[in-house]
Motif scaffolding. Sequence first.
Motif, mmCIF file in Angstrom:
data_model
loop_
_atom_site.group_PDB
_atom_site.id
_atom_site.type_symbol
_atom_site.label_atom_id
_atom_site.label_comp_id
_atom_site.label_asym_id
_atom_site.label_seq_id
_atom_site.Cartn_x
_atom_site.Cartn_y
_atom_site.Cartn_z
ATOM 1 N N SER A 178 0.824 -1.216 0.000
ATOM 2 C CA SER A 178 0.000 0.000 0.000
ATOM 3 C C SER A 178 0.856 1.264 0.000
ATOM 4 N N GLU A 179 2.057 1.170 0.569
ATOM 5 C CA GLU A 179 2.961 2.323 0.571
ATOM 6 C C GLU A 179 3.341 2.727 -0.849
ATOM 7 N N LEU A 217 1.331 1.943 -3.606
ATOM 8 C CA LEU A 217 0.111 2.310 -4.316
ATOM 9 C C LEU A 217 -0.443 3.665 -3.886
ATOM 10 N N ASN A 218 -0.161 4.069 -2.656
ATOM 11 C CA ASN A 218 -0.727 5.319 -2.141
ATOM 12 C C ASN A 218 0.086 6.561 -2.507
ATOM 13 N N GLN A 219 1.153 6.377 -3.270
ATOM 14 C CA GLN A 219 1.954 7.525 -3.698
ATOM 15 C C GLN A 219 1.165 8.418 -4.653
ATOM 16 N N GLU A 220 1.445 9.700 -4.605
ATOM 17 C CA GLU A 220 0.910 10.624 -5.598
ATOM 18 C C GLU A 220 1.788 10.556 -6.840
ATOM 19 N N THR A 274 0.314 2.373 -11.972
ATOM 20 C CA THR A 274 0.776 1.498 -10.896
ATOM 21 C C THR A 274 2.239 1.123 -11.087
ATOM 22 N N LYS A 288 4.482 4.040 -10.265
ATOM 23 C CA LYS A 288 4.558 4.232 -8.813
ATOM 24 C C LYS A 288 5.588 3.270 -8.207
#
Length: 335
Positions: free
Chosen positions: A31-32, A34-37, A120, A123
């Motif tokens: 998740s770290e 995937l949650n990037q801008e 994805t 990222k």
Amino acid sequence: MKYSNLFWIAGICLLIFSCGKKEEENCELDSEILNQELDLEIVRLEREFFDAKSQEDFSFLIEKYPEFTETYLRPDLYPSLDTLTAELLMIHQDSSMRTLNDSVQLVFNDFSDIEKELETAFKAIKYYFPEFQVPKVYTFVSGFNTDLVVTEEVIVIGLDYFLPPTHEFQPELARYMAERYDRPYIVPMIVTAISSQFNNTNPQDNTLLAEMIYYGKAYHFTKAIIPCTSDQFIIGYTPDEISECYANEEFIWSHFVQNELLYETNPFEIRKYMGEAPFTDAISTKAPGRLGRWLGWNIVDDYVMNQDVTLQMLMMNPDAELIFRQSGYRPRPPA
């Protein structure tokens, strides 16, 4: 036992990669990651191209998209911009090009799946390699001139190359290669191309082993970045070919060892095992081409697993010999 008989063993294996070792049950990215801008810009330039009406319109597009112009259109190859825009207008008015574009728009009207996959993947690359700069992505209809252009700043996807293999319009490629030009291959091809930015090598090492390790690192990188992607779409083998390779890994490896191929430097000999071909006839007409790349992937995977190195450490390591020696690679016996 002859290779043809050994390849028959693959029938024992479940054909959906049961003989493989790279398909992970839990393949989701953290998740770290995937949650990037991340700011990803995709321009459907073929639409603007075919909406243009005049040379002035093309001059406007050339100025509007300078990265595409410099990387793909190469205005430096033309005597003047007027010459370039005149040629673009001629292409635009060609009936076969317009028909090809109509087909592309039908197949790729919805591009959201590929956009999500690219986002994805970028990222993940950004997470592991913070210096990575997200390139601007253009789609285009190349007239079967260019499939992909990948630089650090720009990616151009020739969508006509990736029409379904059953489509009436097809690039002039050998059948075994044309089958790899399909929608699911687009993102893996791009990620593998990007891997070269981080794949350190020793330019003085011209051995077959060095090339095997180079491709092994590239495929390992791609699998790490898009882990839920089937090996089929990374290396371009069919599921049956992958199963057969694993069923015959001992035989393949013994061929390389017995013929002292790892330190071969003759480009002609290296091409037999690394170059595009319908099969690796030096081993068997039933063995898929590019077997050296597949074997290099296995060696690199073992190196990462046995030495517990990170993706960054792997890609920074230019020493193919060291990677091979520390991999502890041994072929798996057939199931």
